[in-house]
Design a protein around this motif. Structure first.
Motif, PDB file in Angstrom:
ATOM      1  N   ASP A   5       0.848  -1.190   0.000  1.00 28.44           N
ATOM      2  CA  ASP A   5       0.000   0.000   0.000  1.00 28.44           C
ATOM      3  C   ASP A   5       0.885   1.242   0.000  1.00 28.44           C
ATOM      4  OD1 ASP A   5      -2.161   1.676   0.104  1.00 28.44           O
ATOM      5  OD2 ASP A   5      -2.608   1.326   2.223  1.00 28.44           O
ATOM      6  N   ILE A   6       1.011   1.864  -1.151  1.00 29.16           N
ATOM      7  CA  ILE A   6       1.835   3.062  -1.317  1.00 29.16           C
ATOM      8  C   ILE A   6       0.877   4.246  -1.488  1.00 29.16           C
ATOM      9  CG2 ILE A   6       3.675   4.130  -2.685  1.00 29.16           C
ATOM     10  CD1 ILE A   6       4.601   1.460  -1.532  1.00 29.16           C
ATOM     11  N   ALA A   7       0.791   5.117  -0.484  1.00 33.30           N
ATOM     12  CA  ALA A   7      -0.185   6.211  -0.479  1.00 33.30           C
ATOM     13  C   ALA A   7      -0.112   7.101  -1.730  1.00 33.30           C
ATOM     14  CB  ALA A   7      -0.041   7.039   0.797  1.00 33.30           C
ATOM     15  N   PRO A   8       1.067   7.521  -2.178  1.00 29.31           N
ATOM     16  CA  PRO A   8       1.104   8.365  -3.385  1.00 29.31           C
ATOM     17  C   PRO A   8       0.542   7.664  -4.629  1.00 29.31           C
ATOM     18  CG  PRO A   8       3.183   8.541  -2.203  1.00 29.31           C
ATOM     19  CD  PRO A   8       2.401   7.430  -1.557  1.00 29.31           C
ATOM     20  N   LEU A   9       0.722   6.342  -4.732  1.00 29.53           N
ATOM     21  CA  LEU A   9       0.129   5.611  -5.848  1.00 29.53           C
ATOM     22  C   LEU A   9      -1.389   5.636  -5.757  1.00 29.53           C
ATOM     23  CD1 LEU A   9       2.347   2.412  -6.312  1.00 29.53           C
ATOM     24  CD2 LEU A   9       2.240   4.429  -7.771  1.00 29.53           C
ATOM     25  N   GLN A  10      -1.904   5.540  -4.537  1.00 27.93           N
ATOM     26  CA  GLN A  10      -3.356   5.556  -4.348  1.00 27.93           C
ATOM     27  C   GLN A  10      -3.951   6.896  -4.777  1.00 27.93           C
ATOM     28  OE1 GLN A  10      -5.168   2.883  -3.752  1.00 27.93           O
ATOM     29  NE2 GLN A  10      -6.916   4.191  -4.136  1.00 27.93           N
ATOM     30  N   SER A  11      -3.258   7.994  -4.490  1.00 24.33           N
ATOM     31  CA  SER A  11      -3.795   9.299  -4.898  1.00 24.33           C
ATOM     32  C   SER A  11      -3.816   9.426  -6.430  1.00 24.33           C
ATOM     33  CB  SER A  11      -3.017  10.448  -4.264  1.00 24.33           C
ATOM     34  OG  SER A  11      -1.707  10.512  -4.753  1.00 24.33           O
ATOM     35  N   ILE A  12      -2.818   8.871  -7.103  1.00 24.84           N
ATOM     36  CA  ILE A  12      -2.816   8.869  -8.575  1.00 24.84           C
ATOM     37  C   ILE A  12      -3.948   7.989  -9.092  1.00 24.84           C
ATOM     38  CG2 ILE A  12      -1.514   8.162 -10.634  1.00 24.84           C
ATOM     39  CD1 ILE A  12       1.031   9.114  -9.110  1.00 24.84           C
ATOM     40  N   ASN A  13      -4.141   6.822  -8.470  1.00 22.16           N
ATOM     41  CA  ASN A  13      -5.237   5.936  -8.870  1.00 22.16           C
ATOM     42  C   ASN A  13      -6.599   6.589  -8.667  1.00 22.16           C
ATOM     43  OD1 ASN A  13      -3.752   3.726  -9.789  1.00 22.16           O
ATOM     44  ND2 ASN A  13      -3.529   2.906  -7.729  1.00 22.16           N
ATOM     45  N   ASN A  14      -6.758   7.322  -7.566  1.00 25.81           N
ATOM     46  CA  ASN A  14      -8.022   8.033  -7.327  1.00 25.81           C
ATOM     47  C   ASN A  14      -8.297   9.029  -8.443  1.00 25.81           C
ATOM     48  OD1 ASN A  14      -8.540   6.643  -4.960  1.00 25.81           O
ATOM     49  ND2 ASN A  14      -7.671   8.224  -3.649  1.00 25.81           N
ATOM     50  N   GLU A  31      -0.244  -0.422  -9.161  1.00 28.60           N
ATOM     51  CA  GLU A  31      -0.078  -1.093  -7.879  1.00 28.60           C
ATOM     52  C   GLU A  31       1.350  -1.591  -7.742  1.00 28.60           C
ATOM     53  OE1 GLU A  31      -4.536  -2.859  -7.162  1.00 28.60           O
ATOM     54  OE2 GLU A  31      -3.079  -4.177  -8.116  1.00 28.60           O
ATOM     55  N   ALA A  32       1.756  -1.789  -6.497  1.00 26.51           N
ATOM     56  CA  ALA A  32       3.078  -2.331  -6.207  1.00 26.51           C
ATOM     57  C   ALA A  32       2.912  -3.614  -5.401  1.00 26.51           C
ATOM     58  CB  ALA A  32       3.897  -1.313  -5.413  1.00 26.51           C
ATOM     59  N   TYR A  33       3.738  -4.605  -5.737  1.00 26.70           N
ATOM     60  CA  TYR A  33       3.730  -5.886  -5.037  1.00 26.70           C
ATOM     61  C   TYR A  33       5.160  -6.264  -4.685  1.00 26.70           C
ATOM     62  CZ  TYR A  33      -1.044  -6.502  -6.709  1.00 26.70           C
ATOM     63  OH  TYR A  33      -2.381  -6.331  -6.949  1.00 26.70           O
ATOM     64  N   SER A  34       5.311  -6.973  -3.567  1.00 27.03           N
ATOM     65  CA  SER A  34       6.616  -7.534  -3.245  1.00 27.03           C
ATOM     66  C   SER A  34       6.816  -8.775  -4.107  1.00 27.03           C
ATOM     67  CB  SER A  34       6.681  -7.914  -1.759  1.00 27.03           C
ATOM     68  OG  SER A  34       5.887  -9.062  -1.524  1.00 27.03           O
ATOM     69  N   CYS A  35       8.036  -9.183  -4.292  1.00 29.83           N
ATOM     70  CA  CYS A  35       8.308 -10.391  -5.078  1.00 29.83           C
ATOM     71  C   CYS A  35       8.444 -11.618  -4.192  1.00 29.83           C
ATOM     72  CB  CYS A  35       9.571 -10.206  -5.915  1.00 29.83           C
ATOM     73  SG  CYS A  35       9.305  -9.107  -7.305  1.00 29.83           S
TER      74      CYS A  35
END
Length: 174
Positions: A5-14, A31-35
């Motif tokens: 959960d990366i907050a700046p990515l969420q604001s772009i997605n919104n 979205e970002a995921y761990s490997c």
């Protein structure tokens, strides 16, 4: 793989989920995921690895070249498996385990991909600028992405599914 959960990515997605660019619609998210493999990822990963090795073991030198030839190295198989696991995370309602190597294309260089990406989202960038006091959509996006994945160090792949295997393919979709 675990969702990060990366907050700046969420604001772009919104923003992207509400942007209006005429007759075009933007459907997607960043979205970002761990490997790191979760339990189900480990099972699928092992299954895919065995399937690839079985296929490679069955092909002979007289067979015509196939997109699977590059999968003889462990790192190449691992890359393909990560790509499939990523699709599996993004689309949990669909079985993507049968996706094949020839459906993925490695983009040659970041700058070439960036140019195409910016062309597709040009109108969106104007909407962002108007809604965010003139700030640049692409500068904001690349800054956030670079903090998460270090863009210059990334390999970028495109997924081009067969029309039969794409649950989202519809007339007029790009």
């Amino acid at each position: 793989m675990k969702f990060l959960d990366i907050a700046p990515l969420q604001s772009i997605n919104n923003f992207l989920s509400h942007v209006c660019v005429g007759e075009c619609a933007i459907q997607g998210k960043i979205e970002a995921y761990s490997c790191k493999h979760a339990r189900t990822d480990k099972k699928l990963s092992l299954s895919l690895e065995h399937e690839i090795l079985d296929y490679l073991g069955q092909s002979s030198d007289s067979d015509p070249p196939s997109p699977f030839q590059f999968l003889s190295t462990r790192s190449s198989r691992k890359t393909l498996i990560y790509l499939i696991l990523t699709l599996n995370q993004i689309y949990p309602d669909y079985d993507v385990s049968a996706v094949q190597a020839q459906n993925f294309f490695k983009e040659e260089v970041w700058n070439g991909f960036k140019q195409i990406f910016e062309t597709y989202l040009f109108e969106t960038s104007k909407e962002w600028s108007a809604a965010n006091g003139g700030s640049s959509f692409f500068e904001n996006l690349y800054k956030v992405l670079d903090e998460v994945v270090k863009l210059p160090e990334c390999e970028i792949y495109s997924y081009n599914p067969d029309s039969d295997g794409d649950p989202f393919m519809e007339q007029g979709a790009m």
